[in-house]
Design a protein around this motif. Structure first.
Motif, PDB file in Angstrom:
ATOM      1  N   ASP A  71       0.861  -1.184   0.000  1.00 28.43           N
ATOM      2  CA  ASP A  71       0.000   0.000   0.000  1.00 28.43           C
ATOM      3  C   ASP A  71       0.902   1.241   0.000  1.00 28.43           C
ATOM      4  O   ASP A  71       1.736   1.402   0.902  1.00 28.43           O
ATOM      5  N   PRO A  72       0.777   2.133  -1.012  1.00 30.29           N
ATOM      6  CA  PRO A  72       1.681   3.285  -1.088  1.00 30.29           C
ATOM      7  C   PRO A  72       1.608   4.208   0.134  1.00 30.29           C
ATOM      8  O   PRO A  72       2.545   4.951   0.408  1.00 30.29           O
ATOM      9  N   GLU A  73       0.484   4.141   0.875  1.00 30.60           N
ATOM     10  CA  GLU A  73       0.375   4.992   2.070  1.00 30.60           C
ATOM     11  C   GLU A  73       1.231   4.484   3.231  1.00 30.60           C
ATOM     12  O   GLU A  73       1.536   5.230   4.170  1.00 30.60           O
ATOM     13  N   TYR A  74       1.603   3.203   3.163  1.00 34.17           N
ATOM     14  CA  TYR A  74       2.238   2.521   4.300  1.00 34.17           C
ATOM     15  C   TYR A  74       3.600   3.142   4.665  1.00 34.17           C
ATOM     16  O   TYR A  74       3.797   3.555   5.813  1.00 34.17           O
ATOM     17  N   PRO A  75       4.553   3.253   3.695  1.00 32.59           N
ATOM     18  CA  PRO A  75       5.839   3.861   4.086  1.00 32.59           C
ATOM     19  C   PRO A  75       5.715   5.329   4.470  1.00 32.59           C
ATOM     20  O   PRO A  75       6.462   5.813   5.320  1.00 32.59           O
ATOM     21  N   LYS A  76       4.709   6.022   3.893  1.00 32.33           N
ATOM     22  CA  LYS A  76       4.509   7.439   4.278  1.00 32.33           C
ATOM     23  C   LYS A  76       4.135   7.500   5.755  1.00 32.33           C
ATOM     24  O   LYS A  76       4.591   8.352   6.499  1.00 32.33           O
ATOM     25  N   LEU A  77       3.272   6.531   6.165  1.00 29.05           N
ATOM     26  CA  LEU A  77       2.852   6.483   7.568  1.00 29.05           C
ATOM     27  C   LEU A  77       4.066   6.231   8.465  1.00 29.05           C
ATOM     28  O   LEU A  77       4.241   6.880   9.494  1.00 29.05           O
ATOM     29  N   HIS A  78       4.941   5.282   8.059  1.00 29.68           N
ATOM     30  CA  HIS A  78       6.118   4.980   8.888  1.00 29.68           C
ATOM     31  C   HIS A  78       7.011   6.204   9.043  1.00 29.68           C
ATOM     32  O   HIS A  78       7.508   6.487  10.122  1.00 29.68           O
ATOM     33  N   MET A  79       7.206   6.937   7.926  1.00 29.32           N
ATOM     34  CA  MET A  79       8.083   8.113   7.992  1.00 29.32           C
ATOM     35  C   MET A  79       7.467   9.181   8.903  1.00 29.32           C
ATOM     36  O   MET A  79       8.177   9.807   9.681  1.00 29.32           O
ATOM     37  N   SER A  80       6.128   9.335   8.835  1.00 22.38           N
ATOM     38  CA  SER A  80       5.538  10.391   9.672  1.00 22.38           C
ATOM     39  C   SER A  80       5.496   9.946  11.140  1.00 22.38           C
ATOM     40  O   SER A  80       5.712  10.757  12.036  1.00 22.38           O
ATOM     41  N   LEU A  81       5.271   8.635  11.372  1.00 22.10           N
ATOM     42  CA  LEU A  81       5.258   8.148  12.761  1.00 22.10           C
ATOM     43  C   LEU A  81       6.631   8.277  13.404  1.00 22.10           C
ATOM     44  O   LEU A  81       6.749   8.360  14.627  1.00 22.10           O
ATOM     45  N   ALA A  82       7.683   8.265  12.562  1.00 20.39           N
ATOM     46  CA  ALA A  82       9.048   8.304  13.101  1.00 20.39           C
ATOM     47  C   ALA A  82       9.594   9.718  13.218  1.00 20.39           C
ATOM     48  O   ALA A  82      10.787   9.902  13.387  1.00 20.39           O
ATOM     49  N   GLU A  83       8.709  10.717  13.135  1.00 22.30           N
ATOM     50  CA  GLU A  83       9.207  12.082  13.336  1.00 22.30           C
ATOM     51  C   GLU A  83       9.535  12.325  14.801  1.00 22.30           C
ATOM     52  O   GLU A  83      10.426  13.093  15.133  1.00 22.30           O
ATOM     53  N   VAL A  84       8.783  11.656  15.674  1.00 21.66           N
ATOM     54  CA  VAL A  84       9.110  11.711  17.117  1.00 21.66           C
ATOM     55  C   VAL A  84       9.095  10.281  17.645  1.00 21.66           C
ATOM     56  O   VAL A  84       8.353   9.442  17.116  1.00 21.66           O
ATOM     57  N   PRO A  85       9.906   9.965  18.685  1.00 25.56           N
ATOM     58  CA  PRO A  85       9.926   8.586  19.180  1.00 25.56           C
ATOM     59  C   PRO A  85       8.580   8.199  19.790  1.00 25.56           C
ATOM     60  O   PRO A  85       7.900   9.018  20.402  1.00 25.56           O
ATOM     61  N   ARG A  86       8.242   6.923  19.615  1.00 29.58           N
ATOM     62  CA  ARG A  86       7.104   6.364  20.331  1.00 29.58           C
ATOM     63  C   ARG A  86       7.652   5.731  21.621  1.00 29.58           C
ATOM     64  O   ARG A  86       8.867   5.510  21.726  1.00 29.58           O
ATOM     65  N   PRO A  87       6.797   5.426  22.606  1.00 31.31           N
ATOM     66  CA  PRO A  87       7.316   4.966  23.902  1.00 31.31           C
ATOM     67  C   PRO A  87       8.364   3.860  23.792  1.00 31.31           C
ATOM     68  O   PRO A  87       9.424   3.936  24.434  1.00 31.31           O
ATOM     69  N   SER A  88       8.143   2.847  22.955  1.00 28.14           N
ATOM     70  CA  SER A  88       9.105   1.729  22.930  1.00 28.14           C
ATOM     71  C   SER A  88      10.409   2.091  22.224  1.00 28.14           C
ATOM     72  O   SER A  88      11.409   1.388  22.377  1.00 28.14           O
ATOM     73  N   ASP A  89      10.434   3.188  21.451  1.00 27.79           N
ATOM     74  CA  ASP A  89      11.694   3.609  20.830  1.00 27.79           C
ATOM     75  C   ASP A  89      12.725   3.976  21.894  1.00 27.79           C
ATOM     76  O   ASP A  89      13.927   3.836  21.671  1.00 27.79           O
ATOM     77  N   TYR A  90      12.253   4.464  23.050  1.00 24.07           N
ATOM     78  CA  TYR A  90      13.217   4.868  24.080  1.00 24.07           C
ATOM     79  C   TYR A  90      13.989   3.662  24.624  1.00 24.07           C
ATOM     80  O   TYR A  90      15.173   3.771  24.922  1.00 24.07           O
ATOM     81  N   ALA A  91      13.306   2.506  24.743  1.00 24.43           N
ATOM     82  CA  ALA A  91      14.019   1.297  25.181  1.00 24.43           C
ATOM     83  C   ALA A  91      15.055   0.907  24.132  1.00 24.43           C
ATOM     84  O   ALA A  91      16.199   0.568  24.454  1.00 24.43           O
ATOM     85  N   ALA A  92      14.665   0.979  22.852  1.00 20.80           N
ATOM     86  CA  ALA A  92      15.600   0.638  21.771  1.00 20.80           C
ATOM     87  C   ALA A  92      16.795   1.587  21.807  1.00 20.80           C
ATOM     88  O   ALA A  92      17.954   1.143  21.764  1.00 20.80           O
TER      89      ALA A  92
END
Ligand SMILES: C[S@@+](CC[C@H](N)C(=O)[O-])C[C@H]1O[C@@H](n2cnc3c(N)ncnc32)[C@H](O)[C@@H]1O
Length: 273
Positions: free
Chosen positions: A44-65
């Motif tokens: 789905d062409p929207e899928y990678p766009k969503l990932h890039m926008s979601l990764a503009e700020v960390p989500r809670p589990s990104d801090y553990a990573a």
């Protein structure tokens, strides 16, 4: 509901009514149920766009990573990002880790996203971020990341790792739906598309990595994601999970945490309230 779900006649009616909103015995079965509603699935062409926008700020589990990656990435270190989209985590984590100029962050992706990811990296003048279609490129890397991805593959990641000629030193798993019940599969509704995924039994998942030579350094909850199967808490992932594994016998790097012999005890205490 439980009786209806187990009696053969009512179970067939109930399953037909539930469509893809239920558990399946295998990933191919779930994929077959998802197919009429997939709308492109992972392509789905929207899928990678969503990932890039979601990764503009960390989500809670990104801090553990990010916590476990501090001090791990030396110059010339190689990171293999399994299902890494267009490199969304590379761009986000580089802001927090200031990754060295000579490291290589290699994303394994579907052909369409490999091509698009390369174009985006070129446009941004980023040569640390590279893309591949070859799983064997994960052999001997410092860090294998599987964030939000391993559950889309029919072969368990532990088996794929065991088949590499040289195992990665560390494995970081994040945003994976693990369950208390036996391993099953289901369909995730991504809004614009639907994809099948495996729901691994948590204990078996950990044991499989231990059996191929890894130890659990840490585990955490990915609070930003959950998957609820109505009426079946044993097959629900509330929330998703994360793990940091290290090959047994390796000393923690400077800044890395020591292995807790009671790893997992925190989870039990947490679940017990
Ligand atoms: C939910 S995204 C995860 C993105 C990123 N790792 C993150 O945590 O934000 C899952 C990714 O797995 C990729 N994927 C799914 N099946 C794949 C396959 N067979 N081969 C390569 N990549 C695949 C999808 O294209 C998608 O980019």
């Amino acid at each position: 509901m439980r009786r209806m779900a187990t009696w053969p006649i009512t179970a067939a009616i109930l399953n037909a009514m539930l469509g893809y909103h239920r558990v399946f015995n295998s990933l191919p079965e779930a994929a077959a149920a998802a197919r009429p509603y997939a709308e492109g699935g992972h392509e789905d062409p929207e899928y990678p766009k969503l990932h890039m926008s979601l990764a503009e700020v960390p989500r809670p589990s990104d801090y553990a990573a990010l916590f476990h990656m501090r001090g791990l990435i030396d110059d010339r270190a190689k990171i293999f990002d399994f299902g890494g989209s267009l490199g969304n985590l590379f761009y986000l984590y580089d802001r927090y880790l200031n990754l060295p100029p000579d490291c290589i962050w290699l994303v394994f992706e579907l052909p369409a996203w490999v091509e698009l990811g390369r174009n985006v990296a070129t446009n941004r003048g980023e040569n640390r971020l590279q893309f591949t279609r070859k799983w064997q490129d994960a052999a001997g890397v410092e860090l294998l990341i599987a964030s939000g991805a391993l559950h889309y593959f029919d072969t368990p990641l532990s088996q794929m790792v065991s088949e590499l000629p040289e195992k990665p030193s560390h494995i970081l798993i994040n945003r994976t739906p693990l369950i208390d019940g036996p391993t099953k599969a289901t369909v995730q509704d991504g809004g614009t598309h639907r994809v099948a995924c495996v729901l691994y039994n948590r204990a078996e998942f950990v044991t499989a990595f231990e059996a191929i030579g890894y130890e659990v350094v840490d585990s955490w909850k990915a609070w930003e994601l959950s998957l609820k199967i109505v009426g079946k808490p044993e097959f629900s992932a509330l929330p998703y999970s994360g793990f940091f594994f290290r090959l047994k016998g390796q000393a923690p790097k400077r800044g890395g945490i020591k292995t807790d012999p009671a790893a997992g005890a925190n989870d039990k205490a947490f679940e017990a309230g």
